[in-house]
Design a protein around this motif. Structure first.
Motif, mmCIF file in Angstrom:
data_model
loop_
_atom_site.group_PDB
_atom_site.id
_atom_site.type_symbol
_atom_site.label_atom_id
_atom_site.label_comp_id
_atom_site.label_asym_id
_atom_site.label_seq_id
_atom_site.Cartn_x
_atom_site.Cartn_y
_atom_site.Cartn_z
ATOM 1 N N LEU A 67 0.834 -1.204 0.000
ATOM 2 C CA LEU A 67 0.000 0.000 0.000
ATOM 3 C C LEU A 67 0.871 1.257 0.000
ATOM 4 N N ALA A 68 1.970 1.215 0.778
ATOM 5 C CA ALA A 68 2.870 2.369 0.819
ATOM 6 C C ALA A 68 3.527 2.589 -0.540
ATOM 7 N N LYS A 69 3.899 1.487 -1.197
ATOM 8 C CA LYS A 69 4.518 1.597 -2.517
ATOM 9 C C LYS A 69 3.534 2.163 -3.527
ATOM 10 N N LEU A 70 2.302 1.683 -3.495
ATOM 11 C CA LEU A 70 1.293 2.195 -4.409
ATOM 12 C C LEU A 70 0.999 3.669 -4.141
ATOM 13 N N SER A 71 1.040 4.050 -2.867
ATOM 14 C CA SER A 71 0.822 5.454 -2.517
ATOM 15 C C SER A 71 1.934 6.332 -3.076
ATOM 16 N N ARG A 72 3.187 5.850 -2.983
ATOM 17 C CA ARG A 72 4.314 6.626 -3.520
ATOM 18 C C ARG A 72 4.202 6.730 -5.034
ATOM 19 N N GLU A 73 3.805 5.643 -5.680
ATOM 20 C CA GLU A 73 3.673 5.677 -7.136
ATOM 21 C C GLU A 73 2.531 6.586 -7.562
ATOM 22 N N GLU A 74 1.469 6.622 -6.745
ATOM 23 C CA GLU A 74 0.367 7.529 -7.050
ATOM 24 C C GLU A 74 0.806 8.984 -6.889
ATOM 25 N N SER A 75 1.635 9.237 -5.860
ATOM 26 C CA SER A 75 2.173 10.592 -5.679
ATOM 27 C C SER A 75 3.055 10.977 -6.855
ATOM 28 N N LEU A 76 3.844 10.031 -7.336
ATOM 29 C CA LEU A 76 4.698 10.287 -8.497
ATOM 30 C C LEU A 76 3.853 10.625 -9.714
ATOM 31 N N SER A 77 2.750 9.920 -9.892
ATOM 32 C CA SER A 77 1.916 10.129 -11.079
ATOM 33 C C SER A 77 1.335 11.534 -11.131
ATOM 34 N N LYS A 78 1.243 12.209 -9.984
ATOM 35 C CA LYS A 78 0.662 13.547 -9.928
ATOM 36 C C LYS A 78 1.686 14.654 -10.132
ATOM 37 N N LEU A 79 2.969 14.310 -10.126
ATOM 38 C CA LEU A 79 3.996 15.336 -10.321
ATOM 39 C C LEU A 79 3.913 15.898 -11.740
ATOM 40 N N LYS A 80 4.281 17.164 -11.868
ATOM 41 C CA LYS A 80 4.086 17.877 -13.127
ATOM 42 C C LYS A 80 5.374 17.974 -13.946
ATOM 43 N N LEU A 81 5.178 17.977 -15.272
ATOM 44 C CA LEU A 81 6.275 18.080 -16.224
ATOM 45 C C LEU A 81 5.950 19.138 -17.269
ATOM 46 N N SER A 90 1.005 15.856 -16.402
ATOM 47 C CA SER A 90 1.358 15.056 -15.231
ATOM 48 C C SER A 90 2.102 13.810 -15.683
ATOM 49 N N VAL A 91 2.849 13.231 -14.777
ATOM 50 C CA VAL A 91 3.549 11.983 -15.090
ATOM 51 C C VAL A 91 2.546 10.917 -15.532
ATOM 52 N N SER A 92 1.359 10.909 -14.929
ATOM 53 C CA SER A 92 0.350 9.905 -15.268
ATOM 54 C C SER A 92 -0.116 10.005 -16.716
ATOM 55 N N ASP A 93 0.023 11.183 -17.327
ATOM 56 C CA ASP A 93 -0.396 11.348 -18.715
ATOM 57 C C ASP A 93 0.458 10.532 -19.684
ATOM 58 N N LEU A 94 1.622 10.076 -19.217
ATOM 59 C CA LEU A 94 2.524 9.316 -20.081
ATOM 60 C C LEU A 94 2.423 7.807 -19.865
ATOM 61 N N ILE A 167 8.533 20.508 -13.071
ATOM 62 C CA ILE A 167 8.161 21.795 -12.503
ATOM 63 C C ILE A 167 7.570 21.565 -11.115
ATOM 64 N N TYR A 168 7.324 22.657 -10.381
ATOM 65 C CA TYR A 168 6.986 22.572 -8.966
ATOM 66 C C TYR A 168 8.069 21.762 -8.259
ATOM 67 N N ILE A 169 9.257 22.334 -8.245
ATOM 68 C CA ILE A 169 10.472 21.642 -7.823
ATOM 69 C C ILE A 169 10.380 21.084 -6.402
ATOM 70 N N GLU A 170 9.713 21.785 -5.525
ATOM 71 C CA GLU A 170 9.620 21.308 -4.142
ATOM 72 C C GLU A 170 8.922 19.957 -4.065
ATOM 73 N N ASP A 171 7.866 19.778 -4.864
ATOM 74 C CA ASP A 171 7.158 18.490 -4.881
ATOM 75 C C ASP A 171 8.077 17.373 -5.349
ATOM 76 N N TRP A 172 8.850 17.638 -6.389
ATOM 77 C CA TRP A 172 9.804 16.649 -6.881
ATOM 78 C C TRP A 172 10.885 16.358 -5.839
ATOM 79 N N SER A 173 11.391 17.403 -5.202
ATOM 80 C CA SER A 173 12.437 17.225 -4.186
ATOM 81 C C SER A 173 11.948 16.352 -3.045
ATOM 82 N N ASN A 174 10.725 16.612 -2.579
ATOM 83 C CA ASN A 174 10.173 15.830 -1.467
ATOM 84 C C ASN A 174 9.991 14.376 -1.853
ATOM 85 N N TRP A 175 9.509 14.128 -3.071
ATOM 86 C CA TRP A 175 9.272 12.750 -3.504
ATOM 87 C C TRP A 175 10.591 11.989 -3.623
#
Length: 237
Positions: A67-81, A90-94, A167-175
């Protein structure tokens, strides 16, 4: 896990019954079962409780980790490019379109990774690979051809391979910091993560990504096997 709980409950009930019989036998009341049989039954019940408790605990830990892994992957999918000056996705668009390779490290690491990928640019693009360079020192990676005589068609392919910008570098840095922490990797270490077509993490490591291994291991996204092998790029981490 439901059956594990049922077996634990069954063992507990049997154990309570055996303990009651044990006290009755020790009190030498009439009709009490034979003491060795009671002890044997109690031992079986306690063993069953211990075994199924261990199995339940193991399954519960595996479930929580999944569940934690899926949550991290879901967070990744929302990061912007940023694809270009006019398009943000979003990463999920690819998903189902590209196999992303995320690079996180200082600009010097990004530049060296770019140089190491040049000789397999076409092979990477044929396999749907796109690179996301994330410079952790605040410098931005910008594509530039060092050879003015380079073939323009190859030049365009390199730009396409390296066109994405986080983009939104802080979100990427945290992930990325969270991934390093979970993998017990130093926050200063340059790392790469490769994703499958379905967006799940296929591989990761410190240092430079193995571009030639990607070309050797991944199937092309077009041709006979396109669609059949979508997302099936090996096990996930």
């Amino acid at each position: 896990m439901f059956f594990y709980l049922a077996f634990i409950a069954s063992g507990a009930i049997g154990g309570l019954t055996s303990i009651t019989q044990l006290f009755t036998s020790l009190a030498n009341r009439s009709g009490a079962p034979v003491l060795p049989e009671i002890v044997k039954s109690l031992g079986i019940d306690l063993s069953a409780i211990l075994v199924f408790t261990l199995l339940y605990t193991r399954e519960n830990k595996a479930k929580n980790a999944q569940l934690a892994k899926l949550s991290r992957e879901e967070s990744l999918s929302k990061l912007k490019l940023r694809v270009d000056q006019n398009k943000i996705i979003s990463v999920s668009d690819l998903r189902g379109i590209s196999r992303l390779v995320i690079l996180a490290g200082p600009a010097a690491y990004i530049n060296e990774s770019y140089k190491r990928s040049e000789y397999v640019t076409e092979g990477l693009l044929e396999r749907g690979v796109l690179v996301i360079p994330f410079a952790t020192d605040g410098n931005y990676f910008e594509f530039a051809s060092e050879d003015s005589k380079v073939d323009l068609s190859i030049d365009e392919k390199k730009k396409r391979l390296w066109q994405l910008r986080p983009i939104y570098i802080e979100d990427w840095s945290n992930w990325i910091a969270e991934q390093k922490k979970l993998a017990n990797v130093s926050l200063e270490s340059p790392v790469y993560l490769s994703l499958r077509l379905d967006g799940r993490v296929r591989g990761s490591g410190t240092g430079y990504p193995p571009w030639n291994a990607f070309v050797a291991q991944l199937p092309p996204v077009k041709g006979l096997w396109s669609g059949i092998l979508d997302g099936m790029d090996g096990r996930v981490l």
